[in-house]
Design a protein around this motif. Structure first.
Motif, short mmCIF file in Angstrom:
data_model
loop_
_atom_site.label_atom_id
_atom_site.label_comp_id
_atom_site.label_asym_id
_atom_site.label_seq_id
_atom_site.Cartn_x
_atom_site.Cartn_y
_atom_site.Cartn_z
N ARG A 40 0.82 -1.22 0.00
CA ARG A 40 0.00 0.00 0.00
C ARG A 40 0.85 1.27 0.00
NH1 ARG A 40 -5.63 -0.67 1.66
NH2 ARG A 40 -5.58 1.58 1.87
N TYR A 41 1.96 1.22 0.72
CA TYR A 41 2.78 2.41 0.94
C TYR A 41 4.26 2.05 0.76
CZ TYR A 41 -1.57 3.63 3.26
OH TYR A 41 -2.88 3.84 3.54
N PHE A 120 2.00 8.84 4.93
CA PHE A 120 1.91 8.99 6.38
C PHE A 120 2.33 10.39 6.81
CE2 PHE A 120 2.68 4.16 6.88
CZ PHE A 120 1.35 3.90 6.59
N LEU A 121 3.37 10.92 6.18
CA LEU A 121 3.77 12.30 6.48
C LEU A 121 2.64 13.26 6.14
CD1 LEU A 121 5.91 14.36 7.40
CD2 LEU A 121 6.67 14.45 5.01
N GLU A 122 2.02 13.07 4.99
CA GLU A 122 0.91 13.93 4.58
C GLU A 122 -0.23 13.85 5.58
OE1 GLU A 122 -1.58 15.01 0.55
OE2 GLU A 122 -1.00 12.92 0.86
N MET A 123 -0.55 12.66 6.07
CA MET A 123 -1.64 12.51 7.03
C MET A 123 -1.34 13.25 8.33
SD MET A 123 -2.73 9.79 9.60
CE MET A 123 -2.71 11.04 10.82
N LEU A 159 -1.53 4.09 9.39
CA LEU A 159 -0.42 4.64 10.17
C LEU A 159 -0.33 3.93 11.52
CD1 LEU A 159 1.83 6.73 10.70
CD2 LEU A 159 0.05 8.22 11.59
N ARG A 160 -1.47 3.67 12.11
CA ARG A 160 -1.49 2.94 13.39
C ARG A 160 -0.99 1.51 13.20
NH1 ARG A 160 -4.50 5.21 17.52
NH2 ARG A 160 -5.28 7.28 17.04
N VAL A 161 -1.31 0.92 12.05
CA VAL A 161 -0.79 -0.42 11.73
C VAL A 161 0.73 -0.35 11.58
CG1 VAL A 161 -0.79 -2.25 9.98
CG2 VAL A 161 -2.96 -1.21 10.69
N TYR A 162 1.22 0.70 10.92
CA TYR A 162 2.67 0.91 10.75
C TYR A 162 3.36 1.02 12.12
CZ TYR A 162 6.91 3.66 9.70
OH TYR A 162 8.19 4.14 9.63
N LEU A 163 2.76 1.76 13.04
CA LEU A 163 3.33 1.91 14.38
C LEU A 163 3.34 0.57 15.11
CD1 LEU A 163 1.69 5.30 15.41
CD2 LEU A 163 4.04 4.91 14.61
N THR A 164 2.29 -0.22 14.89
CA THR A 164 2.22 -1.57 15.46
C THR A 164 3.37 -2.42 14.93
OG1 THR A 164 -0.19 -1.43 15.72
CG2 THR A 164 0.78 -3.64 15.68
N LEU A 165 3.58 -2.37 13.62
CA LEU A 165 4.66 -3.15 12.98
C LEU A 165 6.02 -2.74 13.56
CD1 LEU A 165 5.66 -5.13 10.78
CD2 LEU A 165 5.73 -3.17 9.23
#
Length: 172
Positions: A40-41, A120-123, A159-165
């Motif tokens: 996705r990213y 993610f930066l844009e968000m 983004l929260r999933v990314y932080l989880t990873l």
């Protein structure tokens, strides 16, 4: 028998429905969470200096919030981190200068986003810009976020999933 990932507490996803949390637990168990995010990213943005971040933030502000107050300072901040539950920060510093009250607006973005996907930066930037108009996380705030970034909620979730990873132990 249940594996640890079946009961894994997903601290960044606590407010989301259980079925979504279970999908993420499944991806973790199958060691495919990184693959999901990469699909996705996949990229990384090129904004690495405070000056470049300032330009980026002001461009987004001009495109979406022309009447919002001027932003005086924008920077990556290595003091913002997940332990303080802050990925970005907006501040207004008021000072009296020559009998007039002057307010300076600042936006700080956690340094961990120097290496993140541009989405993610844009968000994070959209989130902090929305605080120029709406101080609280209310309906008007999220409506403004979605105006500036129509897929805001999906990006916030991812983004929260990314932080989880990022917090998963290395399984290799």
């Amino acid at each position: 028998m249940n594996s640890p990932s079946d009961t894994l507490k997903l601290k960044y996803l606590q407010g989301y429905p259980e079925h979504l949390q279970n999908q993420i637990r499944s991806l973790i168990k199958e060691q495919r969470l990184g693959e999901y995010l990469a699909k996705r990213y996949g990229g990384q943005h090129s904004i690495q200096s405070d000056k470049a971040l300032y330009g980026y933030v002001n461009t987004l502000k001009q495109e979406n919030l022309r009447t919002a107050p001027q932003i005086n300072k924008v920077l990556f901040d290595n003091r913002l981190d997940l332990t303080h539950r802050a990925l970005g920060l907006h501040t207004a510093i008021s000072r009296v200068q020559g009998g007039k009250l002057k307010a300076k607006k600042e936006i700080r973005v956690a340094s961990l986003f120097k290496d993140a996907a541009p989405e993610f930066l844009e968000m994070i930037v959209v989130h902090e810009l929305a605080h120029l108009k709406e101080s609280d996380h209310n309906k008007a705030f999220y409506k403004l976020c979605c105006y500036m970034l129509p897929d805001y909620h999906q990006r916030e979730f991812d983004l929260r999933v990314y932080l989880t990873l990022r917090e998963l132990p290395d399984l290799s």
